[in-house]
Design a protein around this motif. Structure first.
Motif, PDB file in Angstrom:
ATOM      1  N   ALA A 194       0.852  -1.194   0.000  1.00 21.63           N
ATOM      2  CA  ALA A 194       0.000   0.000   0.000  1.00 21.63           C
ATOM      3  C   ALA A 194       0.885   1.240   0.000  1.00 21.63           C
ATOM      4  O   ALA A 194       1.897   1.291   0.684  1.00 21.63           O
ATOM      5  CB  ALA A 194      -0.908  -0.002   1.216  1.00 21.63           C
ATOM      6  N   GLU A 195       0.486   2.194  -0.764  1.00 26.67           N
ATOM      7  CA  GLU A 195       1.233   3.437  -0.815  1.00 26.67           C
ATOM      8  C   GLU A 195       0.982   4.200   0.471  1.00 26.67           C
ATOM      9  O   GLU A 195      -0.156   4.394   0.878  1.00 26.67           O
ATOM     10  CB  GLU A 195       0.770   4.273  -2.020  1.00 26.67           C
ATOM     11  N   GLN A 196       2.046   4.575   1.155  1.00 26.60           N
ATOM     12  CA  GLN A 196       1.912   5.248   2.440  1.00 26.60           C
ATOM     13  C   GLN A 196       2.029   6.755   2.228  1.00 26.60           C
ATOM     14  O   GLN A 196       2.981   7.238   1.626  1.00 26.60           O
ATOM     15  CB  GLN A 196       3.010   4.764   3.382  1.00 26.60           C
ATOM     16  N   GLN A 197       1.027   7.434   2.731  1.00 28.10           N
ATOM     17  CA  GLN A 197       1.056   8.886   2.601  1.00 28.10           C
ATOM     18  C   GLN A 197       1.890   9.468   3.734  1.00 28.10           C
ATOM     19  O   GLN A 197       1.854   8.980   4.862  1.00 28.10           O
ATOM     20  CB  GLN A 197      -0.359   9.453   2.671  1.00 28.10           C
ATOM     21  N   GLU A 198       2.638  10.459   3.404  1.00 29.03           N
ATOM     22  CA  GLU A 198       3.423  11.159   4.415  1.00 29.03           C
ATOM     23  C   GLU A 198       2.488  11.989   5.280  1.00 29.03           C
ATOM     24  O   GLU A 198       1.582  12.651   4.780  1.00 29.03           O
ATOM     25  CB  GLU A 198       4.474  12.063   3.752  1.00 29.03           C
TER      26      GLU A 198
END
Length: 149
Positions: A69-73
């Motif tokens: 999963a793409e992790q948001q900053e």
């Protein structure tokens, strides 16, 4: 007597059933031959000279692709909203079946320690559960351990 004769002379051979001739060894020889052929089938050697395993005809489950999963900053403000709490327990009472708080640890979003302390237990500890908790008697007897007063 005729009924008795029928039982004794079951096959009209004039012999008692207990006097039957022994079975031929043909069936035993056939069984041995079958057992040997089964062993040969089980021990078939493959092209590499190693014994082949029996193939499993069950369909293999399809592998799921590894999806990360793409992790948001998060902003620093958002990161400040997250904390993680861990408590370690020891056993008190008969057989150590009742749990008592022995350590509290809190870390922030970036795993920096916010709070970490041992807690003095008011009751005699009967199971330190060291293999799970890592807690030993000296930790709880230390001057650094907090008490509830």
């Amino acid at each position: 007597d005729s009924l008795t004769n029928k039982k004794v002379n079951k096959n009209n051979t004039g012999k008692n059933n207990n006097d039957k001739a022994p079975k031929s060894n043909k069936s035993n020889a056939t069984k041995t031959k079958k057992n040997n052929s089964n062993k040969q089938r089980k021990n078939k050697k493959g092209p590499n000279g190693k014994t082949q395993k029996k193939k499993n005809n069950k369909p293999k489950p399809k592998k799921q692709p590894n999806v990360v999963a793409e992790q948001q900053e998060l902003t620093l403000e958002e990161q400040g909203r997250y904390l993680a709490l861990d408590c370690e327990m020891v056993g008190v009472g008969e057989y150590g079946l009742t749990s008592a708080l022995a350590r509290v640890s809190v870390v922030d979003y970036n795993n920096a320690v916010v709070f970490d302390t041992y807690v003095k237990v008011d009751e005699p500890v009967t199971d330190y559960r060291t293999f799970i908790s890592g807690i030993r008697e000296e930790h709880l007897q230390s001057d650094l351990a907090m008490g509830f007063e």
